[in-house]
Design a protein around this motif. Structure first.
Motif, PDB file in Angstrom:
ATOM      1  N   ARG A  58       0.831  -1.205   0.000  1.00 29.49           N
ATOM      2  CA  ARG A  58       0.000   0.000   0.000  1.00 29.49           C
ATOM      3  C   ARG A  58       0.865   1.254   0.000  1.00 29.49           C
ATOM      4  N   ARG A  59       1.926   1.258   0.810  1.00 35.36           N
ATOM      5  CA  ARG A  59       2.829   2.420   0.859  1.00 35.36           C
ATOM      6  C   ARG A  59       3.509   2.625  -0.498  1.00 35.36           C
ATOM      7  N   LYS A  63       1.160   4.137  -3.043  1.00 34.09           N
ATOM      8  CA  LYS A  63       0.865   5.548  -2.774  1.00 34.09           C
ATOM      9  C   LYS A  63       1.911   6.458  -3.400  1.00 34.09           C
ATOM     10  N   LYS A  64       3.161   6.011  -3.426  1.00 32.85           N
ATOM     11  CA  LYS A  64       4.275   6.828  -3.928  1.00 32.85           C
ATOM     12  C   LYS A  64       4.230   7.014  -5.440  1.00 32.85           C
TER      13      LYS A  64
END
Length: 48
Positions: free
Chosen positions: A42-43, A46-47
């Motif tokens: 998920r991280r 997001k980027k």
């Protein structure tokens, strides 16, 4: 030589993973590792 036609919306994008996982055989460490992996995914998404 024949020309290749690119078909729209037919591209397969792989995340580079080839993982087998059995929830029935998972222990607590496996479940925690899976949760950490999902959080990292998920991280990373997001980027982008």
């Amino acid at each position: 030589m024949g020309k290749k036609k690119k078909q729209r919306n037919q591209e397969v994008v792989s995340d580079g993973r080839d993982i087998e996982f059995s929830q029935e055989l998972a222990d607590q460490d496996d479940i925690e590792a899976q949760e950490r992996s999902q959080a990292a995914d998920r991280r990373a998404k997001k980027k982008k």
